[in-house]
Write a protein that holds these residues in place. Structure first.
Motif, PDB file in Angstrom:
ATOM      1  N   GLN A  31     -58.183 -10.725  37.930  1.00  8.56           N
ATOM      2  CA  GLN A  31     -57.962  -9.891  36.755  1.00  8.56           C
ATOM      3  C   GLN A  31     -58.348 -10.628  35.475  1.00  8.56           C
ATOM      4  O   GLN A  31     -58.931 -10.044  34.563  1.00  8.56           O
ATOM      5  CB  GLN A  31     -56.492  -9.472  36.708  1.00  8.56           C
ATOM      6  N   LEU A  73     -53.361  -2.138  41.126  1.00  5.58           N
ATOM      7  CA  LEU A  73     -53.818  -2.128  39.745  1.00  5.58           C
ATOM      8  C   LEU A  73     -55.151  -2.861  39.599  1.00  5.58           C
ATOM      9  O   LEU A  73     -56.096  -2.347  38.991  1.00  5.58           O
ATOM     10  CB  LEU A  73     -52.758  -2.780  38.856  1.00  5.58           C
ATOM     11  N   GLY A 122     -54.400 -12.418  40.154  1.00  5.72           N
ATOM     12  CA  GLY A 122     -54.351 -12.726  38.727  1.00  5.72           C
ATOM     13  C   GLY A 122     -55.667 -13.318  38.260  1.00  5.72           C
ATOM     14  O   GLY A 122     -56.193 -12.954  37.204  1.00  5.72           O
ATOM     15  N   ALA A 173     -42.942 -11.270  25.852  1.00  7.09           N
ATOM     16  CA  ALA A 173     -41.591 -11.771  25.570  1.00  7.09           C
ATOM     17  C   ALA A 173     -41.584 -12.643  24.322  1.00  7.09           C
ATOM     18  O   ALA A 173     -40.758 -12.464  23.423  1.00  7.09           O
ATOM     19  CB  ALA A 173     -41.064 -12.552  26.774  1.00  7.09           C
ATOM     20  N   VAL A 210     -47.119 -27.202  26.269  1.00  6.06           N
ATOM     21  CA  VAL A 210     -45.892 -28.001  26.274  1.00  6.06           C
ATOM     22  C   VAL A 210     -45.857 -28.742  27.606  1.00  6.06           C
ATOM     23  O   VAL A 210     -45.787 -28.116  28.659  1.00  6.06           O
ATOM     24  CB  VAL A 210     -44.638 -27.110  26.138  1.00  6.06           C
ATOM     25  N   GLY A 264     -41.651  -7.724  34.741  1.00  5.02           N
ATOM     26  CA  GLY A 264     -42.726  -6.915  34.182  1.00  5.02           C
ATOM     27  C   GLY A 264     -42.806  -6.985  32.674  1.00  5.02           C
ATOM     28  O   GLY A 264     -41.933  -7.528  31.999  1.00  5.02           O
ATOM     29  N   ALA A 265     -43.878  -6.393  32.167  1.00  9.55           N
ATOM     30  CA  ALA A 265     -44.228  -6.565  30.759  1.00  9.55           C
ATOM     31  C   ALA A 265     -43.265  -5.864  29.811  1.00  9.55           C
ATOM     32  O   ALA A 265     -42.901  -6.410  28.772  1.00  9.55           O
ATOM     33  CB  ALA A 265     -45.651  -6.081  30.524  1.00  9.55           C
ATOM     34  N   ASP A 302     -48.319 -21.731  22.367  1.00  6.93           N
ATOM     35  CA  ASP A 302     -48.880 -21.096  23.565  1.00  6.93           C
ATOM     36  C   ASP A 302     -50.134 -21.838  24.008  1.00  6.93           C
ATOM     37  O   ASP A 302     -50.972 -22.232  23.203  1.00  6.93           O
ATOM     38  CB  ASP A 302     -49.197 -19.626  23.303  1.00  6.93           C
ATOM     39  N   GLU A 303     -50.212 -21.987  25.309  1.00  3.76           N
ATOM     40  CA  GLU A 303     -51.318 -22.700  25.915  1.00  3.76           C
ATOM     41  C   GLU A 303     -52.647 -21.954  25.751  1.00  3.76           C
ATOM     42  O   GLU A 303     -53.713 -22.551  25.713  1.00  3.76           O
ATOM     43  CB  GLU A 303     -50.986 -22.850  27.403  1.00  3.76           C
ATOM     44  N   ASP A 350     -40.926 -12.978  32.263  1.00  2.00           N
ATOM     45  CA  ASP A 350     -41.185 -13.269  33.661  1.00  2.00           C
ATOM     46  C   ASP A 350     -40.831 -14.706  34.044  1.00  2.00           C
ATOM     47  O   ASP A 350     -40.640 -15.007  35.214  1.00  2.00           O
ATOM     48  CB  ASP A 350     -42.666 -13.020  33.985  1.00  2.00           C
ATOM     49  N   GLN A 384     -50.184 -12.952  29.792  1.00  2.00           N
ATOM     50  CA  GLN A 384     -51.027 -12.658  30.956  1.00  2.00           C
ATOM     51  C   GLN A 384     -51.564 -11.244  30.919  1.00  2.00           C
ATOM     52  O   GLN A 384     -52.759 -11.005  31.067  1.00  2.00           O
ATOM     53  CB  GLN A 384     -50.212 -12.849  32.241  1.00  2.00           C
ATOM     54  N   ILE A 385     -50.671 -10.290  30.736  1.00  2.00           N
ATOM     55  CA  ILE A 385     -51.095  -8.906  30.892  1.00  2.00           C
ATOM     56  C   ILE A 385     -51.942  -8.459  29.708  1.00  2.00           C
ATOM     57  O   ILE A 385     -52.935  -7.759  29.874  1.00  2.00           O
ATOM     58  CB  ILE A 385     -49.874  -7.985  31.110  1.00  2.00           C
TER      59      ILE A 385
HETATM   60  C1  LIG Z   1     -52.538 -12.921  36.222  1.00  2.00           C
HETATM   61  C2  LIG Z   1     -51.533 -11.841  35.927  1.00  2.00           C
HETATM   62  C3  LIG Z   1     -51.936 -10.534  35.759  1.00  2.00           C
HETATM   63  C4  LIG Z   1     -51.006  -9.528  35.465  1.00  2.00           C
HETATM   64  N1  LIG Z   1     -51.407  -8.259  35.296  1.00  2.00           N
HETATM   65  C5  LIG Z   1     -50.503  -7.290  35.056  1.00  2.00           C
HETATM   66  C6  LIG Z   1     -50.885  -5.971  34.853  1.00  2.00           C
HETATM   67  O1  LIG Z   1     -52.052  -5.673  34.883  1.00  2.00           O
HETATM   68  N2  LIG Z   1     -49.937  -5.037  34.632  1.00  2.00           N
HETATM   69  C7  LIG Z   1     -48.601  -5.345  34.577  1.00  2.00           C
HETATM   70  O2  LIG Z   1     -47.746  -4.490  34.353  1.00  2.00           O
HETATM   71  N3  LIG Z   1     -48.227  -6.618  34.702  1.00  2.00           N
HETATM   72  C8  LIG Z   1     -49.134  -7.576  34.960  1.00  2.00           C
HETATM   73  N4  LIG Z   1     -48.724  -8.833  35.129  1.00  2.00           N
HETATM   74  C9  LIG Z   1     -47.320  -9.137  34.865  1.00  2.00           C
HETATM   75  C10 LIG Z   1     -47.175  -9.275  33.359  1.00  2.00           C
HETATM   76  O3  LIG Z   1     -48.163 -10.174  32.917  1.00  2.00           O
HETATM   77  C11 LIG Z   1     -45.876  -9.832  32.946  1.00  2.00           C
HETATM   78  O4  LIG Z   1     -44.833  -8.996  33.378  1.00  2.00           O
HETATM   79  C12 LIG Z   1     -45.773 -10.034  31.450  1.00  2.00           C
HETATM   80  O5  LIG Z   1     -46.936 -10.572  30.923  1.00  2.00           O
HETATM   81  C13 LIG Z   1     -44.635 -10.945  31.200  1.00  2.00           C
HETATM   82  O6  LIG Z   1     -44.639 -11.340  29.884  1.00  2.00           O
HETATM   83  P1  LIG Z   1     -44.086 -12.747  29.459  1.00  2.00           P
HETATM   84  O7  LIG Z   1     -44.097 -12.763  27.981  1.00  2.00           O
HETATM   85  O8  LIG Z   1     -42.823 -13.000  30.167  1.00  2.00           O
HETATM   86  O9  LIG Z   1     -45.099 -13.806  30.058  1.00  2.00           O
HETATM   87  P2  LIG Z   1     -46.671 -13.966  29.956  1.00  2.00           P
HETATM   88  O10 LIG Z   1     -47.329 -12.757  29.500  1.00  2.00           O
HETATM   89  O11 LIG Z   1     -47.080 -14.529  31.252  1.00  2.00           O
HETATM   90  O12 LIG Z   1     -46.854 -15.057  28.820  1.00  2.00           O
HETATM   91  C14 LIG Z   1     -46.455 -16.386  28.994  1.00  2.00           C
HETATM   92  C15 LIG Z   1     -47.207 -17.236  28.020  1.00  2.00           C
HETATM   93  O13 LIG Z   1     -46.646 -18.521  28.042  1.00  2.00           O
HETATM   94  C16 LIG Z   1     -47.671 -19.461  27.971  1.00  2.00           C
HETATM   95  N5  LIG Z   1     -47.171 -20.683  28.595  1.00  2.00           N
HETATM   96  C17 LIG Z   1     -46.619 -20.845  29.822  1.00  2.00           C
HETATM   97  N6  LIG Z   1     -46.269 -22.117  30.024  1.00  2.00           N
HETATM   98  C18 LIG Z   1     -46.578 -22.785  28.898  1.00  2.00           C
HETATM   99  C19 LIG Z   1     -46.459 -24.145  28.491  1.00  2.00           C
HETATM  100  N7  LIG Z   1     -45.906 -25.082  29.295  1.00  2.00           N
HETATM  101  N8  LIG Z   1     -46.902 -24.505  27.270  1.00  2.00           N
HETATM  102  C20 LIG Z   1     -47.439 -23.565  26.442  1.00  2.00           C
HETATM  103  N9  LIG Z   1     -47.581 -22.269  26.773  1.00  2.00           N
HETATM  104  C21 LIG Z   1     -47.156 -21.886  27.979  1.00  2.00           C
HETATM  105  C22 LIG Z   1     -48.825 -18.855  28.718  1.00  2.00           C
HETATM  106  O14 LIG Z   1     -50.043 -19.377  28.261  1.00  2.00           O
HETATM  107  C23 LIG Z   1     -48.673 -17.381  28.375  1.00  2.00           C
HETATM  108  O15 LIG Z   1     -49.441 -17.014  27.295  1.00  2.00           O
HETATM  109  C24 LIG Z   1     -49.651  -9.850  35.373  1.00  2.00           C
HETATM  110  C25 LIG Z   1     -49.259 -11.174  35.540  1.00  2.00           C
HETATM  111  C26 LIG Z   1     -50.174 -12.156  35.829  1.00  2.00           C
HETATM  112  C27 LIG Z   1     -49.699 -13.569  36.014  1.00  2.00           C
END
Ligand SMILES: Cc1cc2nc3c(=O)[nH]c(=O)nc-3n(C[C@H](O)[C@H](O)[C@H](O)COP(=O)(O)OP(=O)(O)OC[C@H]3O[C@@H](n4cnc5c(N)ncnc54)[C@H](O)[C@@H]3O)c2cc1C
Ligand SMILES: Cc1cc2nc3c(=O)[nH]c(=O)nc-3n(C[C@H](O)[C@H](O)[C@H](O)COP(=O)(O)OP(=O)(O)OC[C@H]3O[C@@H](n4cnc5c(N)ncnc54)[C@H](O)[C@@H]3O)c2cc1C
Lengths: 381, 474
Positions: free
Chosen positions: B148, B173, B145, B20, B94, B320-321, B39-40, B314, B47-48
């Motif tokens: 993984q 998965l 998670g 996202a 943050v 989802g991704a 990003d942390e 998310d 995550q994915i």
């Molecule tokens: C452990 C795990 C494994 C997964 N594996 C799969 C998979 O194999 N296949 C699949 O389809 N989906 C998987 N998912 C779901 C998928 O990760 C998400 O749908 C997708 O990554 C969402 O993207 P996003 O950008 O919303 O958030 P994310 O990919 O979760 O990214 C959020 C980012 O924000 C950062 N962040 C959060 N809070 C803070 C803060 N306070 N300060 C600074 N940075 C911050 C985090 O470090 C992270 O990098 C998984 C989810 C998790 C939690």
């Protein structure tokens, strides 16, 4: 048109903080009928989120009779409310950071001599020996061995529960939207749910008590304040005392689990009329002072910060006593950051005022009259 | 394209560099802005598409991400192409938000700074949804998670003989990824039933490709002799008394109790959104039945209830991704449009359509893999719910019975649940289920824990972002 319930009782109370709840409990013990209305949950505001300092030391002498009365209640806490609320007479140590502070603590000891606080001044080698964990800026301090600390999250709701067990009718999530007097009784309305009629009314609405007073022609300069609080992760236990600093600024204590609870002035930020949180600058200021006071904290973590909304009056004394305009109305609000310890006594005083028209504890310093000096001489109609 | 003048004062900030956040930043850059991306994690990807630290020998995207390799590559490549055109802060947490500024803790230099923003896109993602089972605190038990991450990030498995337990698409998965990586998967224990999955098939066919992948993982596991059990009720993780670690699992299969030996367990019930930042920013929350959670509300474009704050991915609801990528881009377009920039309205509408369509698929997923609603009814009194504070299900029930707690914050105040280091991020879901069950209320009624700074623990000496001369206190 609605299913509004009407209740008639002897005393209606607005606000289920420690003051309102302990008044309800005291009234029930006198056999007097009570209905208490709390907008949210009892003890969810100031009374449940404060630092938990239960101290007499450092209070203005005018508050000491009340504080002594409260001290006795705290001593019987379990019998009174059915829980110890983690109350400990662990000692409250007020730190001096200069010789001038030390002199000021000595003066306070002299002023409060009539009240048997048992203050003990400690400095120099004895200080280092008794508290090796203190930072070097501390030159001495004053120990009140019988002051201490408690867990406000547990104590304040427990007062309300005890009052309920004693027969008080407590309505949580019932905001009082309207108060009036129809010439015979006070009428309180909470939405379409509830109407309460009672010949006596206690205004224990904390920081929100102003509008109720104003309703009866007693506008007072009540302001909201938000002390900053923070807590660390659990650390190895090292400190019994609850610490304060002469001149204010920071206070801290360690709970049995090992967490340090810290608090300080500085301005929290109000999120809305009801809620507040610690301000960034206040957290920063707390962190600097905390490390200076207790160098071991340097490597500890804050896991949580919070604040609350407390009512302050300009002279930092509460309003506690009868209304100057309306018979049957009694105020108990504006504890200015220090009402947790004296709250239970304030509740008893309010109950006595209802029953006897006077209190056995001197409360003249807290009269609402002090905000209306030019009018006090006019004779009643 | 150049940014309109209303953007000149302050750069927009994106929190989160997952799918996202990356797509959001890309859209902002494409419109001539230079966003700050915080990003942390030490590398972008979320995550994915989490990337191993560069110190570990690079494994191929295929090995790391399987079917998602192409998408992972695309997100990483997109991000790498942005590097020169954004202000990227990696390893940066943050931890607080107030008055138009974010407080940011930079791990490697152990320093905090305060980052102002004009507009903000919150893309903080998700973590596992945990419903514990007795024995879950034994060494060798991981969340799905976590399991993984160990595989993707550190390149190691959590054990030799692993059981995966819980429900949700991630269950199969991760099991598949472990099996492919050469670990022995002793069994997959799913609390949802085959009937649930069948009933949900029509809805899930709205995303045939995704559905097909799910079917493929299941088929692959079956073909490789992995035992798959549906409709189970996990009973406990068995411990090895001498080594104090996992020795097996016990579950109920509807008829009888069964056990199986293993040396590690991965468990979880899909995901929960990371919402504390949105909370600190003052966003309004509502209960979202689909997610069985209170979530910050947003419009179709990603605008939160707070002006200038946008929500994507998310962190605002598990979608989802792929949806995260679309939502990130859509939120950025909303931010741009609100600031007066010319955007491609057709593209924005298309993204919204795709997101909307995915909604039906998500409903199918929830139907196929429902959170076991009877979990609380079966949680024994001695089960530790909050491991930071060591609070059991029995303590929570007792607090309800003795003090009448009927709301999450009151339960926390009276029992200490959620008062430890994790601040309820891990135990909050389970505590809410117990509270709802114990008070006979639907789970939405018990509310949610209010967010409080810091979002994660911060060293006291670093809390001093902005030294102040103010003191004088109560
Ligand atoms: C452990 C795990 C494994 C997964 N594996 C799969 C998979 O194999 N296949 C699949 O389809 N989906 C998987 N998912 C779901 C998928 O990760 C998400 O749908 C997708 O990554 C969402 O993207 P996003 O950008 O919303 O958030 P994310 O990919 O979760 O990214 C959020 C980012 O924000 C950062 N962040 C959060 N809070 C803070 C803060 N306070 N300060 C600074 N940075 C911050 C985090 O470090 C992270 O990098 C998984 C989810 C998790 C939690
Ligand atoms: C952060 C903080 C730290 C503190 N530390 C200490 C300390 O260490 N030691 C100490 O002695 N004191 C301390 N204090 C002060 C102490 O907490 C207060 O003085 C005391 O709790 C006041 O009690 P109260 O009952 O007057 O007010 P409150 O606890 O605020 O109760 C008032 C109640 O009235 C209710 N109410 C208001 N309006 C309405 C309405 N219209 N209808 C129905 N209900 C209504 C509110 O919801 C509230 O529950 C601290 C205060 C704060 C905020």
């Amino acid at each position: 048109m609605s299913g509004r319930k009407t209740l008639r009782t002897d005393v209606a109370i607005v606000g289920g903080g420690i003051v309102g709840a302990s008044a309800a409990l005291a009234l029930r013990r006198m056999g007097i009928g009570v209905v208490l209305l709390e907008r949210d949950l009892c003890g969810s505001r100031s009374s449940g989120v404060n630092y938990g300092g239960v101290r007499r030391q450092g209070r203005p002498v005018s508050q000491l009779p009340l504080a002594q009365r409260a001290h006795r209640i705290w001593g019987n806490l379990r019998e009174t409310i059915g829980t110890d609320g983690e109350y400990l007479r662990s000692g409250h140590f007020k730190i001096a950071r200069s010789e001038a502070d030390m002199a000021s603590l000595e003066r306070y000891r002299a002023q409060s001599r009539d009240f048997d606080l048992g203050l003990e001044l400690i400095s120099d080698a004895r200080l280092r020996e008794r508290c090796p964990w203190l930072g070097t800026r501390a030159v001495g301090g004053s120990l009140c061995a019988e002051d201490g600390q408690a867990n406000p999250r547990l104590v304040s709701p427990a007062f309300a529960l005890a009052a309920q067990r004693a027969g008080a009718q407590i309505f949580e999530r019932h905001k009082v939207d309207e108060v009036a007097h129809d010439g015979q009784a006070f009428i309180l309305r909470s939405g379409n749910a509830l109407e309460v009629h009672a010949p006596a009314l206690l205004n224990c609405a904390g920081a929100w008590a102003g509008p109720i007073a104003t309703e009866f022609g007693e506008e007072v300069p009540l302001q909201s304040g938000h002390p900053a609080m923070a807590v660390t992760e659990p650390l190895p236990f090292f400190m019994n005392w609850s610490l304060g600093v002469e001149g204010g600024g920071i206070y801290c204590r360690q709970v049995a689990r090992g967490n340090l609870v810290l608090g300080g002035g500085g301005k929290g930020i109000a999120l809305d009329a009801d809620r507040a949180r610690s301000d960034r600058d206040a957290i920063a200021s707390l962190s600097v002072q905390a490390i200076e006071l207790l160098p071991a904290l340097r490597h500890a973590h804050f896991i949580r910060t919070w604040s609350g909304t407390e009512g302050y009056l300009p002279d930092r004394q509460p309003v506690l006593g009868p209304s100057r305009t309306t018979p049957g109305l009694f105020h108990g609000f504006g504890f200015s950051g220090a009402g947790f310890q004296i709250g239970p006594a304030a509740g008893e005083v309010l109950a006595e005022l209802v029953r006897d028209g006077r209190s056995s504890t001197p409360i003249d310093a807290f009269s609402i009259e002090r905000f209306f000096p030019e009018e006090t001489t006019t004779s009643p109609p | 394209m150049t940014a309109p003048s209303s953007f000149s004062a302050l750069q927009p900030v994106v929190v989160g560099a997952g799918p996202a956040g990356v797509r959001a930043a890309q859209a902002l850059v494409a419109h001539g802005l230079r966003p700050v991306v915080i990003d942390e994690a030490s590398r972008a990807g979320g995550q994915i598409y989490r990337r191993p630290p560069s110190s570990l020998a690079e494994r191929s995207a295929n090995v790391l991400y399987g079917f998602e390799a192409r998408r992972a590559d695309a997100v990483h490549t997109a991000f790498d192409a942005l590097r020169e055109r954004i202000d990227y802060r990696a390893d940066s947490l943050v931890w607080n938000a107030q008055g138009g500024r974010l407080d940011v803790l930079h791990g490697p230099t152990r320093s905090t700074s305060s980052v102002p923003y004009g507009q903000l896109i919150v893309a903080t993602g998700a973590t596992d949804r945990v419903l514990p089972v007795p024995g879950w605190t034994l060494p060798g038990v991981y969340t799905l998670g976590g399991a993984q991450v160990a595989l993707k990030f550190q390149g190691c498995a959590i054990g030799q003989r692993v059981v995966f337990m819980g429900t949700g698409p991630l269950l199969y998965l991760v099991a598949y990824q472990y099996a492919k990586a050469g670990a022995k998967v002793a069994a997959v224990l799913d609390t949802s039933r085959l009937a649930d999955q069948l009933a949900a098939t029509p809805a899930m066919l709205r995303q045939p490709a995704v559905f097909a992948k799910g079917v493929y993982y299941v088929a692959w596991l079956r073909a490789h002799g992995v035992a798959l059990h549906g409709g189970v009720r996990p009973l406990r993780v068995l411990g090895d008394a001498t080594e104090n670690r996992v020795a097996g699992v016990a579950w109920h299969d509807g008829q009888e109790e069964r056990t199986l030996a293993c040396d590690a367990v991965g468990f979880g019930y899909a995901l929960r959104s990371e919402t504390q930042l949105a909370d600190l920013l003052g966003c309004r929350f509502e209960f979202a039945p689909l997610h069985r959670a209170h979530l910050p509300v947003r419009d179709a474009a990603g605008r939160s209830s707070v002006r200038g704050v946008y929500l994507a991915g998310d962190g605002a609801g598990i979608m989802g991704a792929d949806a995260a990528e679309w939502a990130g881009e859509r939120a950025a377009l909303a931010l741009l449009a609100d600031g007066g920039a010319a955007i491609d309205a057709a593209r924005a509408a298309m993204l919204e359509r795709k997101l909307h369509k995915l909604g039906a698929f998500r409903q199918g997923l929830e139907r196929a893999f429902p959170v076991p609603h009877d979990w609380a009814a079966h949680a024994p009194d001695e089960l530790v719910v909050c491991r930071c504070e060591n609070i059991t299900a029995g303590t929570l029930r007792q607090t309800v019975a003795e003090n009448g707690a009927d709301e999450m914050n009151r339960l926390k105040a009276l029992s200490r649940v959620g008062m430890g280091r994790c601040q309820g991020r891990m135990c909050g879901v389970a505590a809410a289920e117990i509270l709802a069950h114990a008070t006979g209320q639907p789970v939405q009624q018990v509310g949610r824990l209010r967010g409080q700074a810091p979002i994660k623990p911060i060293p006291i000496h670093l809390a001093n972002t902005a030294p102040s001369t103010e003191g004088a206190g109560a």
